[in-house]
Write an enzyme that holds these catalytic residues in place. Structure first.
Site, PDB file in Angstrom:
ATOM      1  N   ASP A   1       0.837  -1.193   0.000  1.00 59.00           N
ATOM      2  CA  ASP A   1       0.000   0.000   0.000  1.00 59.00           C
ATOM      3  C   ASP A   1       0.879   1.252   0.000  1.00 59.00           C
ATOM      4  OD1 ASP A   1      -2.674   1.306   0.434  1.00 59.00           O
ATOM      5  OD2 ASP A   1      -1.659   1.983   2.261  1.00 59.00           O
TER       6      ASP A   1
ATOM      7  N   GLU B   1       0.826  -0.454  -4.958  1.00 57.62           N
ATOM      8  CA  GLU B   1      -0.254   0.506  -5.158  1.00 57.62           C
ATOM      9  C   GLU B   1       0.432   1.852  -5.323  1.00 57.62           C
ATOM     10  OE1 GLU B   1      -3.703   3.165  -3.214  1.00 57.62           O
ATOM     11  OE2 GLU B   1      -1.824   2.630  -2.264  1.00 57.62           O
TER      12      GLU B   1
END
Length: 588
Positions: free
Chosen positions: A297, A333
């Site tokens: 992330d 991401e």
């Protein structure tokens, strides 16, 4: 009967700047036992414990960051003692603010789960063959637990899903949230169930040949994370945020990885404590829960390709030595997506690539119909493009995810107030889905989009809002027709190597009428071919002529039961507004 035998159990805490640490617990009637500090910054203590479960914490004078009158921030050790949970605690009691340790046969354990289907990993799909389903345990079922999710796995099998990407599973102390601000990194979120429940979920996924990817939250933590409460200076950027030019992207204390260095294939072990902590966490995820991939992330905010490369190699080495080199996928991401974060030159296997913005522009406005943009959307591989990915395995394509609006709302457009049941909108959605599953790249669907959920995610409260998956939509129209379309397209991906290949050629481009046709083919089997014809316009065309058809012979319409015979280099057919037609070559 002989009394139970006690064993020496070691407790450790890395806190090089703290002057005094005591261990307290149910085994000491909550009286402090002084710990000893070593040269490596670790505090250690061995305690004689019988098998059983014990509560414990560390008692210390924490270091906090104070802002001076001149605006400078400085670390200051408090005069008062506080009790803090072990940052490595695998179980916690949130109401008591203590960690929980279980001793079995003289050793610390997390649980006693016995894996049933580990030997089936040899048959797992490769990264390039994945169809990913992003799943939020809290909203996937009414109960929002791992056990309840297991009961729905057969639905995903029927759909054709072979990989689940889970939103964070670590404890954040909230009743209902996505979980991206973690408080206890090694503790499984109690609202979802126990560590055994999570292992059972992964095990049952593996039994169905579904791989499982964990979200690795390596950029930031919650302010109440014990690492930050004890002493933020070894682990975090504390004198200023990592990217002061983007304060809107600051979601909590940010981990500081700056001391890691790469020298070709040799990696130094003189690393920051944050790197060691995250390495321990990734090892824990892989070895304890047998996962098949990691999604990193906020890779843009981490802003350190060296550390991402280290994490990738570290994880792959564990997979090689402990899991016989089973397929494993590392994903970034990073918004906007870039090929620089992917191999062979970048650190990770793949990156999330949202194609909705480009695609919706083409669907909504004739003036925005752009052949070059569409070709890049369909195949961003090779030189001469803005994005130059090595292969389709290097990017994961999707229309929506947990972090943006539902697919129906994305295709409708943010400014539109059109009815979400409007027939034109559903045609556009189905065309977008057809392109998603027939373009190059690894496709991903956010849970509920396959049945046309259209609830608003929200703005201010989107991470905590309850948006349960509405399973009743499966039996309604037009929702079930969307489900059938996605199921058929996934079946095509599994059946045809052409769709999973990197080969894609746009052979017909009618800019005036906004019609596009492209061919997919397998390099190993020349008869494995798929053609997609896409009408982006709102117009219906009778007797439309598609030119430059490559292969004469018999073609099957994938989303129906009809066949066509192509005898020349063109095909004449009827095209409905916003229609996508897929043909698969059958024979000469």
């Amino acid at each position: 009967m002989a009394p139970p035998l006690a064993s020496q159990i070691e407790f450790t805490l890395f806190a090089p700047n703290i002057n005094s640490v005591s261990l307290i617990g149910s085994f000491s009637a909550w009286q402090g036992i002084p710990m000893r500090k070593f040269n490596d910054g670790q505090w250690r203590l061995n305690v004689s414990l019988e098998d059983g479960e014990y509560e414990y914490a560390f008692r210390l004078q924490p270091i906090v960051i104070e802002k001076r009158k001149n605006g400078k921030k400085e670390p200051v050790q408090l005069n008062k003692f506080q009790d803090v949970i072990d940052p490595y605690a695998m179980k916690v009691n949130l109401s008591k603010n203590v960690g929980v340790v279980t001793i079995k046969n003289g050793m610390k354990i997390i649980d006693e789960y016995e894996w049933k289907y580990d030997n089936e990993a040899v048959n797992f799909p490769q990264n390039k063959d994945l169809v990913i389903y992003e799943l939020y345990i809290g909203d996937f079922t009414e109960k929002g637990t791992f056990q309840a999710a297991i009961d729905k796995l057969d639905y995903l099998v029927i759909l054709g899903i072979n990989c689940i990407s889970l939103l964070p599973i670590a404890e954040d102390g909230e009743e209902h949230s996505w979980g991206y601000a973690i408080r206890h990194f090694f503790c499984i979120r109690s609202a979802y169930g126990t560590s055994e429940d999570l292992k059972h979920f992964v095990d049952e996924c593996h039994h169905r040949r579904i791989r499982v990817i964990f979200d690795a939250i390596c950029n930031h933590a919650q302010g109440e994370c014990p690492l930050y409460q004890i002493d933020p200076t070894p682990y975090f950027y504390w004198n200023q945020i990592h990217h002061p030019e983007h304060p809107e992207e600051h979601w909590g204390p940010e981990f500081n990885y700056e001391k890691i260095e790469a020298e070709e294939d040799k990696w130094t072990r003189d690393v920051k404590p944050a790197v060691q902590f995250m390495s321990d966490l990734l090892r824990y995820y892989i070895e304890e829960f047998h996962i098949d991939g990691l999604r990193f992330d906020a890779a843009k905010q981490i802003d350190n390709y060296d550390v991402l490369r280290y994490f990738d190699r570290f994880a792959k080495e564990i997979i090689k030595t402990k899991f016989n080199s089973k397929p494993f996928y590392t994903i970034a991401e990073l918004i906007p997506a870039t090929d620089s974060v992917t191999k062979p030159h970048g650190p990770l296997d793949s990156v999330w690539r949202n194609i909705s913005h480009q695609l919706v522009k083409q669907l909504k406005n004739k003036d925005d119909f752009n052949l070059k943009s569409l070709e890049t959307l369909l195949r961003p591989i090779g030189v001469g493009r803005d994005e130059q990915y090595e292969t389709g395995e290097r990017f994961i394509i999707y229309l929506s995810s947990h972090d943006n609006d539902r697919m129906l709302r994305v295709v409708r457009g943010e400014e539109s107030n059109d009815n979400l049941l409007d027939e034109t909108l559903w045609r556009q959605v189905k065309l977008a889905i057809t392109l998603l599953f027939t373009a190059t790249g690894v496709p991903m669907v956010y849970m509920g989009d396959e049945i046309g959920m259209a609830n608003e995610i929200g703005k201010e409260d989107k991470t905590t809002r309850v948006n349960k998956l509405d399973w009743s939509l499966i039996t309604r129209q037009p929702n079930c027709s969307l489900l059938e379309l996605i199921q058929s397209l996934i079946r095509l991906r599994h059946h045809s190597a052409a769709i999973r290949s990197d080969n894609l050629n746009v052979f017909h481009a009618d800019v005036e009428r906004q019609v596009l046709a492209y061919e997919r083919w397998s390099s190993e089997n020349e008869d494995d071919r798929v053609v997609v014809i896409a009408n982006f316009s709102k117009n219906e065309y009778k007797g439309y002529k598609v030119i430059n058809w490559h292969m004469v012979g018999r073609w099957e319409q994938v989303l129906g039961t009809s066949y066509i015979q192509v005898a020349t280099t063109h095909l004449i057919l009827n095209l409905s507004a916003h229609e996508g037609i897929v043909f698969m070559y059958k024979s000469k």
